[in-house]
Scaffold this motif. Structure first.
Motif, PDB file in Angstrom:
ATOM      1  N   VAL A  10       0.809  -1.327  -0.468  1.00 47.45           N
ATOM      2  CA  VAL A  10       0.099   0.417  -0.180  1.00 47.45           C
ATOM      3  C   VAL A  10       0.962   1.278  -0.002  1.00 47.45           C
ATOM      4  N   LEU A  11       1.123   2.366  -0.933  1.00 52.44           N
ATOM      5  CA  LEU A  11       1.146   3.595  -1.036  1.00 52.44           C
ATOM      6  C   LEU A  11       0.889   4.708  -0.786  1.00 52.44           C
ATOM      7  N   VAL A  12       1.466   4.645   0.129  1.00 51.05           N
ATOM      8  CA  VAL A  12       0.547   6.384   0.888  1.00 51.05           C
ATOM      9  C   VAL A  12       0.951   7.925   0.177  1.00 51.05           C
ATOM     10  N   TYR A  13       0.135   8.507  -0.401  1.00 52.67           N
ATOM     11  CA  TYR A  13       0.900   9.666  -0.850  1.00 52.67           C
ATOM     12  C   TYR A  13      -0.346  10.934   0.043  1.00 52.67           C
ATOM     13  N   ASN A  14       0.374  10.998   0.884  1.00 51.26           N
ATOM     14  CA  ASN A  14      -0.254  13.661   0.896  1.00 51.26           C
ATOM     15  C   ASN A  14      -0.199  14.245  -0.102  1.00 51.26           C
ATOM     16  N   LEU A  15      -1.904  14.385  -0.301  1.00 47.20           N
ATOM     17  CA  LEU A  15      -2.086  15.592  -1.311  1.00 47.20           C
ATOM     18  C   LEU A  15      -1.164  16.854  -0.752  1.00 47.20           C
TER      19      LEU A  15
END
Length: 469
Positions: free
Chosen positions: A275-280
């Motif tokens: 699971v790759l998490v990207y923050n706005l």
């Protein structure tokens, strides 16, 4: 070893997207959203910057919570007018070789059978560079305009979404076996009918008895994106998503979110690193800190107070137009994006309505980092190290300028530090992201639908058991 940072570009087939009012800036091209040249030019820039992909947001509906109408949304082009996102996949793919293309589509507004064909078609046309951002939608106006009267309750929308993706897994993974398509000219057999299966889905929300209309695309199931940040949203993301987008304005909240999603993914039997998490995030970069600050202040002169609160009201379900600018934000139970209100009411310092509008004027709900390439790189590396986030979903203030500055100034600085890739991996989007094959791994729930006949037998037994009770 230096931690790697990943970028996506966050855009939408509309004017202004997350920065209402900045369409009026003389260097902004977002008003050209309806021209393919805007998208192909942008895609080439992003590919030069080794971005994982361009993530194209979408809404079906319009923002009419603020002051009880959509007047300000129309007046400030706050995500209206807005065009369909999936039609951008083909031209972007033709203009690039590697860039991923994330398409947003709601489980609330389109039947899964027809959507499966559209998504498989896009995956074929892009040679496997498409992802699907799974959303359940939050605008009442959209539900009303397709005859549903209004949105389902928040948690119930995720129940529908769970069955929706089950239907798609059956169609993508199980309906057509490997080797079903023969293309045997000598025998004049294109497809072996024995290797194409009806899915016989009979659920609470959907009945889909037949075959998928498309032969398997390069990824079968395109890369799965998801942006839920509420309790049900995080549980759904942990079970299904490969890339998760979150909009956390502060590090502590982001750190807790990332840890929770990874823990839930592990509990679901998945590798937390799948699971790759990207923050706005929005980055305002120039050659020096002083030039970047001047650019930021220039941008701020174009922001729209009403336009920002159109978004904040629509996202939260709270009409902020009924409050004075100095009033503090208070938690109100709504049927929209639950996590958005929790972020701002749960912070240590109370937020006023005016502060919320100023925050949301550029880049939406995420943080805005301003400075030289070195300054912004320091901040991004600090956030990545302290929160365990994998990357950043970069919104723009002015397009394509914000993205060009990131590619021309920030990316080389991160590359110099060994914190950013210098080339793409070969293959499909899934292969580029995870460095393995084009299909979902065995630990993903979709893999269980590859043997569709076993799935149908199991489903029939469950229905018989339920009927006997």
């Amino acid at each position: 070893m230096t931690r790697q940072i990943r970028f996506n570009a966050f855009d939408m087939n509309c004017v202004g997207h997350q920065s209402p009012g900045l369409w009026a800036h003389p260097r902004d091209r977002s008003w050209q959203y309806k021209d393919l040249e805007y998208w192909t030019d942008l895609a080439k820039t992003l590919e030069r910057g080794i971005f994982d992909g361009i993530f194209i947001a979408d809404v079906v509906g319009y923002y009419d919570v603020y002051k009880g109408s959509n007047w300000h949304a129309l007046h400030q082009a706050a995500q209206i007018p807005v065009n369909d996102p999936i039609q951008l996949a083909a031209p972007i793919a033709l203009a690039t070789e590697h860039l991923g293309i994330g398409i947003t589509a709601s489980t609330s507004f389109e039947h899964p059978y027809t959507f499966a064909r559209r998504l498989s078609t896009a995956d074929h046309h892009t040679k496997g560079r498409v992802g699907w951002n799974i959303v359940t939608s939050y605008l009442e106006s959209g539900a009303k305009n397709i005859g549903e009267g209004g949105l389902k309750r928040h948690d119930n929308r995720y129940e529908v979404a769970a069955e929706y993706v089950e239907v798609l897994y059956k169609l993508f993974e199980g309906s057509w076996e490997d080797g079903a398509v023969l293309r045997d000219r000598d025998r004049r057999v294109f497809t072996d009918p024995a290797k194409v299966h009806e899915i016989a889905h009979q659920g609470r929300h959907f009945t889909v008895p037949g075959y998928h209309l498309c032969e398997p695309s390069p990824q079968r199931t395109p890369v799965l994106y998801q942006a839920g940040a509420s309790g049900p949203g995080k549980a759904f993301a942990a079970g299904h998503a490969e890339c998760v987008f979150v909009a956390s304005p502060i590090k502590a909240t982001l750190k807790a979110y990332v840890a929770d999603v990874r823990a839930k993914a592990a509990a679901a039997g998945r590798d937390p690193r799948d699971v790759l998490v990207y923050n706005l995030t929005t980055v305002i970069v120039a050659e020096t800190d002083e030039k970047a600050q001047a650019k930021f202040e220039e941008y701020q002169r174009y922001t729209s107070y009403d336009g920002a609160l159109v978004f904040m009201s629509g996202w939260s379900g709270i009409d902020f137009g009924q409050y004075a600018p100095t009033d503090q934000i208070r938690k109100v139970e709504t049927n929209a994006i639950v996590s958005m209100v929790e972020n701002f009411t749960g912070s240590e310092k109370p937020w006023s309505i005016e502060e919320l509008a100023r925050w949301g004027g550029i880049g939406g709900l995420g943080p805005v980092f301003v400075g030289s390439p070195s300054t912004v790189a320091d901040i991004l590396q600090e956030w990545a190290e302290e929160t365990d986030v994998d990357g950043f979903n970069l919104a723009y203030a002015v397009t394509p300028e914000t993205f060009e500055d990131a590619v021309n100034l920030l990316v080389p600085e991160l590359q110099k530090r060994g914190a950013y890739p210098k080339a793409y991996r070969p293959g499909t989007l899934r292969e580029k992201l995870f460095g393995r094959g084009p299909l979902l791994p065995e630990t993903h729930p979709a893999h269980a639908y590859r043997d569709i006949e076993a799935v149908k037998a199991r489903d029939a037994a469950l229905r018989s058991a339920a009927a006997a009770e």
